[in-house]
Scaffold this active site. Sequence first.
Site, PDB file in Angstrom:
ATOM      1  N   ASP A 171       0.850  -1.181   0.000  1.00 45.35           N
ATOM      2  CA  ASP A 171       0.000   0.000   0.000  1.00 45.35           C
ATOM      3  C   ASP A 171       0.894   1.242   0.000  1.00 45.35           C
ATOM      4  OD1 ASP A 171      -2.252   1.619   0.085  1.00 45.35           O
ATOM      5  OD2 ASP A 171      -3.275   0.340   1.526  1.00 45.35           O
ATOM      6  N   GLU A 183     -11.198   6.635   3.499  1.00 40.00           N
ATOM      7  CA  GLU A 183     -10.263   6.046   4.460  1.00 40.00           C
ATOM      8  C   GLU A 183     -10.466   6.603   5.866  1.00 40.00           C
ATOM      9  OE1 GLU A 183      -6.304   5.328   2.978  1.00 40.00           O
ATOM     10  OE2 GLU A 183      -6.984   5.529   0.931  1.00 40.00           O
TER      11      GLU A 183
END
Length: 1006
Positions: A621, A811
Amino acid sequence: MRRTALLASAALLVGLLPLAAAGTVAAADDPAPVPVDRFEGEVPFATQPAEGIFTWGGDADDPPTLALTARSDAPEGDKVLSGDYDISGYGGFTHDFAAGLPAHDWSAGKGIRFWWDGQNNAKKISFEIKDGGANGEASELWTTSFTDDFTGWKQIEIPFTDFVYRTDYQPVGGIDQVLGLTQMWGYALTLPVGVQGRFAMDDVELYGKADQSLRASVTTDSAVYPVKEGAAATVRLSVATTGSAPLDEPVTVAYEGAGGTAESGKDYAPVKGEVTFPAGTVSGTSRTIRVSTLKDRSAEAAETIPLKLTVTGAKAPAETPQVVIDAHGLPYLDPKLPVKKRVADLLSRMSLEEKAGQMTQAERGAVGAGGDIASYDLGSLLSGGGSTPTPNTPAAWAKMIDGYQLRTQATRYQIPLIYGVDAVHGHNNLTGATIMPHNIGIGATRDPGLAEKAGAVTAAEVRATGIPWDFAPCLCVTRDERWGRSYESFGEDPALVKSMETVIQGLQGARDGSDLKDDDKVLATAKHFVGDGGTEYGSSTTGSYTIDQGVTKVTRQQLEAVHLAPYQTAVDRGIGTVMPSYSSLDILGDGQGPVKMHARADMINGVLKGRMGFDGFVISDWNAIDQLPGDYASHVRTSVNAGVDMMMVPYSYKDFRTTLVDEANAGRVSAKRIDDAVSRILTQKFRLGLFEKPYADTSGAAKIGSTAHRSVARQAAAESQVLLKNSAGVLPLKKSQKVYVAGSNADDLGNQTGGWTITWQGSSGKITDGTTILEGMKRAGGDVTYSKDASAPTGGYDVGVVVVGETPYAEGVGDVGNGNDLELTAADKASVDKVCAAMKCAVLIVSGRPQLIGDRLGDIDALVASWLPGTEGDGVADVLYGKRAFTGQLPVTWPKSQTQLPINVGDTAYDPQFPYGWGLTTLTKVPEGGSATLKALALLAAAADRTGSDRVGRSAVAKARLLVQQKLSSGLTPATSKPFADADHLLLTGHYAEAVNKLTQAYRAA
């Protein structure tokens, strides 16, 4: 995946001259400086269309405070512009000239200068100017920077030749990408991030006289010219001037083939000469240089011929152009060979540095024009959320990516890039693309076939812009709706998530990867491995996040049953890549405690690659390895040794590649591990056909946002609508009814598309092309009156529709407790109260997760969970007006209060507002007969279990659910909700008789 804010690109330091010099030394014939800002009050604090100075920032705390302050030490006049700042995201200030007046002409000057009161904080401050276009907020941005590494007043001079075009962000479509200086609209400064500070600035002015060597430049039409051995390359030279004036003096360009890996006289005919652009030459005039290559019979890697240019009378090109003789005759280039043999051949030829480059992924905004792609042998680039070309069009995406692919041709083996984006609900970075409902809405459809179609539309639109790799789907199993990524999940039940993984075939095609080379398929990514949806509230250590990137505490049995199960399905479906989670995993009883997933070799190497048999590659990520303990070298070796094959290191790609090479040379990362990683990466590049077709195939671009594609999104929006309550059959509406529409989300395309739309966080308003829910209702033929805040009179209407809910986030920014909760806003509550008190009403909740509505439920006649339906509001109107039936079912449990969280199907204590799987229907005949019908359906379901007839089994459960749900709709209790929810899980796992038995239990408890 964390994504970029609006970061300034270039970094060119300018000269700093002391105040003691009493101004800069000017040439004898220099004109007097031209004032731009004196900060004596002549320019107000104001925004467009008026002239003025204004602040901006990433959030409410980021804009600096500004004031015109009297200072005795002001370099000019009595006052200076001063301010304070404490910026976490991005922030700064702008001076825009009046949009209603002609733009300024700066083309006579050498550059711009100003006085700055240094704080000696060693921070870079970006300075940009605004060129061309309609006004200050619709112009091209050109940028440079200076470093505050001094104390007190100093004058900073910036020649216009130091400014470069911003490649990371432009506010509008491309104008001409030439710094003309004849239509200037102002300037802006971006202040430092992560330091609390103050600043003062004075006397912005134009200085000096533009001479030809500063305002004329020579450019080449490319930086790289690949050519087959024996053919000739044509290099085009062009001359351009600031303001497009003809040349005052001649410009000469001497050229010579020098250096490189090709040998003059053997690999190419000697090349040397001179090109002249005479005085009076019109700006934009071109000349060509021809470079002829020579053919031999040997197989070879690519060879380079740098063309050294010596320019007199103008600025030389930023880069030395290179002619490249293509690699030829080597086995890995033969498409007839099996992929495995091609990979083995190529791998055997590569150096450690080249292999490390293949394991490195950078952000497009970090590589600028792309020279580092060849310098560092980069294997991949990505666009973070909102990282788009200018203009944000399919053609511009394809041109940009082709430009980056061209850079790889200057490497020995011409290994193509694999470019990736987060297309998580359609090609969501692209303006005008088809935006699907977010995954939580797709989960609500309970329609695997539709999920596959949605994936296919996404893949076709992504690949048509030159992008072969999608960081989707998210296979998280969301277990706590306080999580800001809840909407990225198909639901809280791993069985539901598994059933929606048909999307992988929509994205990739055949399970064996044979379709990946097609122009409408992309490599997919299962993320985030593993347990990202199970993090414990309050466990996050990332900034102000509360749950995202936190710790998942589970027993091994819970890990296997809930979080790992979808990944085995993904591997079985041939998923090409997997992305680990930012979060930590704490398996109770294993003695390790919480360990970041990017460091868990037991899970990546052991479970994913070993037990599950995953043969794709693992991509990290965004900067995730920076969250590992220890120094940077430890971050690199730990993650690589844990099984991460490619590292997403957006702005630190140089450090990563260098460190990986060092760690390998020191023996802390084995050659075998690196060869395994690179083999996996190359395998997917060969499967995608990138070696044969590295450049964009835009033949499908006409279908982007097409009626056919939008019809799939419209169907998905319709099927995602979950009817939670429908007293007295308020829904569907009739076209003959007078309908009063209100609420913050009725007519807001940005709100209904949510985060990850055009930008990382998304935003409200008309951010792309599509139809709002209100527009869909009008297009459906409804007699509709709209009042956003319900301030218009409410008399004389048959029914009200109030569309409320959340504004976009992504997020951890959306975590509950990080400035968010699950309550409607005060304005939304007021709209609901007013409309529902005046007439029968239906309330639609547009949100990424359940909202707490129980205190108003008694006053609401119909309640719909609309989720985030995407760009096709027509789909919502279709079910509101009865063109389609309501068929959606809750993919997550709808809580009564926040204190109940987490609450999920299968919990021992289970008393929700609405249970998992709940969803009333319309236009559908509900079976009659009560207990007797349920008994018959149980027998039918049992027979389906014995014979393996899924179709019969599902039909039996569906009929039983409709019958039971009709009875339960008058009131839900723990005794009815729990077996009802359990039944839906049993249905998804193929236990049809048990599902009917659970529904029968709920019926009897009612």
